[in-house]
Design a protein around this motif. Structure first.
Motif, PDB file in Angstrom:
ATOM      1  N   ALA A  10       1.000  -1.031   0.211  1.00 42.98           N
ATOM      2  CA  ALA A  10      -0.590  -0.196   0.006  1.00 42.98           C
ATOM      3  C   ALA A  10       0.970   0.848  -0.019  1.00 42.98           C
ATOM      4  O   ALA A  10       0.365   2.176  -0.862  1.00 42.98           O
ATOM      5  N   VAL A  11       1.918   1.352   0.692  1.00 42.02           N
ATOM      6  CA  VAL A  11       2.674   2.484   0.809  1.00 42.02           C
ATOM      7  C   VAL A  11       3.599   2.428  -0.349  1.00 42.02           C
ATOM      8  O   VAL A  11       3.396   3.568  -0.908  1.00 42.02           O
ATOM      9  N   ARG A  12       4.440   1.381  -1.317  1.00 37.75           N
ATOM     10  CA  ARG A  12       3.844   2.165  -2.427  1.00 37.75           C
ATOM     11  C   ARG A  12       3.790   2.018  -3.077  1.00 37.75           C
ATOM     12  O   ARG A  12       3.871   2.810  -4.271  1.00 37.75           O
ATOM     13  N   THR A  13       2.286   2.029  -3.467  1.00 33.13           N
ATOM     14  CA  THR A  13       1.294   2.296  -4.283  1.00 33.13           C
ATOM     15  C   THR A  13       1.072   3.792  -4.117  1.00 33.13           C
ATOM     16  O   THR A  13       1.364   4.293  -4.775  1.00 33.13           O
ATOM     17  N   TRP A  14       1.016   4.154  -2.994  1.00 37.14           N
ATOM     18  CA  TRP A  14       0.674   5.112  -2.480  1.00 37.14           C
ATOM     19  C   TRP A  14       1.690   6.820  -3.111  1.00 37.14           C
ATOM     20  O   TRP A  14       1.563   7.179  -3.838  1.00 37.14           O
ATOM     21  N   VAL A  15       3.137   6.201  -2.603  1.00 35.12           N
ATOM     22  CA  VAL A  15       4.403   6.559  -3.124  1.00 35.12           C
ATOM     23  C   VAL A  15       4.271   7.318  -4.844  1.00 35.12           C
ATOM     24  O   VAL A  15       4.744   8.005  -5.714  1.00 35.12           O
ATOM     25  N   SER A  20       2.896  12.621  -0.748  1.00 32.64           N
ATOM     26  CA  SER A  20       4.153  13.085   0.074  1.00 32.64           C
ATOM     27  C   SER A  20       4.342  12.369   0.455  1.00 32.64           C
ATOM     28  O   SER A  20       3.155  11.939   1.751  1.00 32.64           O
ATOM     29  N   LEU A  21       5.075  12.435   1.879  1.00 33.98           N
ATOM     30  CA  LEU A  21       5.661  11.650   2.913  1.00 33.98           C
ATOM     31  C   LEU A  21       4.206  11.823   4.047  1.00 33.98           C
ATOM     32  O   LEU A  21       3.831  10.722   4.832  1.00 33.98           O
ATOM     33  N   SER A  22       3.672  13.246   3.825  1.00 36.69           N
ATOM     34  CA  SER A  22       2.662  13.479   5.425  1.00 36.69           C
ATOM     35  C   SER A  22       1.126  12.655   4.766  1.00 36.69           C
ATOM     36  O   SER A  22       0.324  12.525   6.095  1.00 36.69           O
ATOM     37  N   MET A  43      12.521   6.885   6.583  1.00 34.46           N
ATOM     38  CA  MET A  43      12.923   6.118   6.534  1.00 34.46           C
ATOM     39  C   MET A  43      12.484   4.970   5.614  1.00 34.46           C
ATOM     40  O   MET A  43      13.040   3.391   5.335  1.00 34.46           O
ATOM     41  N   LEU A  44      10.911   4.662   6.151  1.00 35.04           N
ATOM     42  CA  LEU A  44      10.316   3.388   5.616  1.00 35.04           C
ATOM     43  C   LEU A  44      10.448   4.032   4.172  1.00 35.04           C
ATOM     44  O   LEU A  44      10.077   2.715   3.399  1.00 35.04           O
ATOM     45  N   VAL A  45      10.124   5.111   3.706  1.00 34.42           N
ATOM     46  CA  VAL A  45      10.390   4.842   1.886  1.00 34.42           C
ATOM     47  C   VAL A  45      11.177   4.008   1.554  1.00 34.42           C
ATOM     48  O   VAL A  45      11.706   4.171   1.094  1.00 34.42           O
ATOM     49  N   ASP A  47      13.552   2.917   3.009  1.00 36.36           N
ATOM     50  CA  ASP A  47      14.126   1.212   3.229  1.00 36.36           C
ATOM     51  C   ASP A  47      13.581   0.882   2.350  1.00 36.36           C
ATOM     52  O   ASP A  47      14.039  -0.280   1.513  1.00 36.36           O
ATOM     53  N   ILE A  48      12.221   0.611   1.583  1.00 34.48           N
ATOM     54  CA  ILE A  48      11.838   0.032   0.579  1.00 34.48           C
ATOM     55  C   ILE A  48      12.047   0.427  -0.893  1.00 34.48           C
ATOM     56  O   ILE A  48      11.218  -0.997  -1.907  1.00 34.48           O
ATOM     57  N   GLY A  49      12.660   1.424  -0.821  1.00 35.58           N
ATOM     58  CA  GLY A  49      12.819   1.546  -2.124  1.00 35.58           C
ATOM     59  C   GLY A  49      12.137   2.470  -2.743  1.00 35.58           C
ATOM     60  O   GLY A  49      11.959   2.723  -4.649  1.00 35.58           O
ATOM     61  N   ALA A  50      10.885   3.110  -2.258  1.00 40.36           N
ATOM     62  CA  ALA A  50       9.909   3.563  -2.951  1.00 40.36           C
ATOM     63  C   ALA A  50      10.737   4.761  -3.772  1.00 40.36           C
ATOM     64  O   ALA A  50      11.291   5.828  -2.371  1.00 40.36           O
ATOM     65  N   THR A  51      10.191   5.862  -4.515  1.00 41.79           N
ATOM     66  CA  THR A  51      11.165   7.334  -4.560  1.00 41.79           C
ATOM     67  C   THR A  51       9.862   8.439  -5.023  1.00 41.79           C
ATOM     68  O   THR A  51       8.471   7.919  -5.609  1.00 41.79           O
ATOM     69  N   LEU A  52      10.150   9.024  -4.450  1.00 44.32           N
ATOM     70  CA  LEU A  52       9.076  10.710  -4.118  1.00 44.32           C
ATOM     71  C   LEU A  52       8.794  10.911  -5.435  1.00 44.32           C
ATOM     72  O   LEU A  52      10.570  11.310  -6.020  1.00 44.32           O
ATOM     73  N   LYS A  53       7.441  11.481  -5.812  1.00 44.70           N
ATOM     74  CA  LYS A  53       7.596  11.896  -6.793  1.00 44.70           C
ATOM     75  C   LYS A  53       7.446  13.677  -6.718  1.00 44.70           C
ATOM     76  O   LYS A  53       6.960  14.263  -6.199  1.00 44.70           O
ATOM     77  N   ASP A  54       8.553  14.616  -7.838  1.00 43.56           N
ATOM     78  CA  ASP A  54       8.056  15.745  -6.993  1.00 43.56           C
ATOM     79  C   ASP A  54       6.637  17.018  -7.347  1.00 43.56           C
ATOM     80  O   ASP A  54       6.399  15.783  -8.990  1.00 43.56           O
ATOM     81  N   ARG A  55       6.141  17.148  -7.266  1.00 37.64           N
ATOM     82  CA  ARG A  55       4.861  18.018  -7.779  1.00 37.64           C
ATOM     83  C   ARG A  55       4.732  18.575  -8.668  1.00 37.64           C
ATOM     84  O   ARG A  55       4.034  18.965  -9.306  1.00 37.64           O
ATOM     85  N   GLU A  56       6.209  19.062  -8.541  1.00 38.24           N
ATOM     86  CA  GLU A  56       6.283  20.870  -9.818  1.00 38.24           C
ATOM     87  C   GLU A  56       6.772  19.652 -10.543  1.00 38.24           C
ATOM     88  O   GLU A  56       7.193  18.367 -11.522  1.00 38.24           O
ATOM     89  N   ALA A  57       6.091  19.896 -12.262  1.00 29.14           N
ATOM     90  CA  ALA A  57       6.239  19.368 -13.276  1.00 29.14           C
ATOM     91  C   ALA A  57       8.333  19.329 -13.402  1.00 29.14           C
ATOM     92  O   ALA A  57       8.597  19.892 -13.024  1.00 29.14           O
ATOM     93  N   GLN A  58       8.320  18.160 -14.302  1.00 34.28           N
ATOM     94  CA  GLN A  58      10.270  17.927 -14.344  1.00 34.28           C
ATOM     95  C   GLN A  58       9.833  18.808 -15.531  1.00 34.28           C
ATOM     96  O   GLN A  58       9.938  18.712 -16.810  1.00 34.28           O
TER      97      GLN A  58
END
Length: 155
Positions: A10-15, A20-22, A43-45, A47-58
């Protein structure tokens, strides 16, 4: 704290969906009744190797023409001033000691000056040309523009 494989998925899917982390922290609390600190979620994110996405346009790394640079420190907010018109700027960083808010003005005849309100609410104007006085119409326009601009900024 150890999470079940279902919770980790579920955490992987959400990320992956861009949360966001919050937001992940809130979902863990609401959906799984897990109380985790923001740091623990971070730390959990990791540890599982998930990468957060930037909200701003790349922006493509090789296309610097699309990159948006931050304003220079101490720079004024500039608005295009039509020729023959009165224009004002508001400083983003206060450089005048004791000033509550300050900025610049350009009058219709091209003369410029600095203005500021001190901490007691007193208005001060310093023209670039010693002894300069704007026309009555320019002074009235300047006062109206300044009042409107400062009221939009909460002054």
């Amino acid at each position: 704290m150890s999470l079940t494989p279902e919770q980790l998925d579920a955490v992987r899917t959400w990320v992956a969906e861009g949360d966001s982390l919050s937001e992940v922290q809130k979902k863990l609390r609401s959906e799984f009744n897990l109380q985790m600190t923001f740091f623990d979620v971070r730390m959990l994110v990791m540890d599982i190797g998930a990468t957060l996405k930037d909200r701003e346009a790349q922006v493509e790394a090789d296309d610097v023409t699309k990159a948006k640079l931050p304003p220079k420190p101490g720079a004024e907010e500039q608005k295009p001033i039509p020729t023959g018109a009165v224009g004002i700027t508001v400083d983003t960083i206060q450089v005048i000691p004791g000033a509550l808010v300050s900025g610049g003005v350009t009058f219709s005849d091209g003369e410029k000056g600095k203005w500021f309100f001190d901490q007691m609410g007193r208005f001060n104007f310093e023209p670039n040309t010693i002894g300069y006085k704007p026309s009555a119409e320019d002074a009235r326009t300047f006062q109206q523009m300044l009042q409107q601009e400062l009221s939009t900024r909460g002054y």
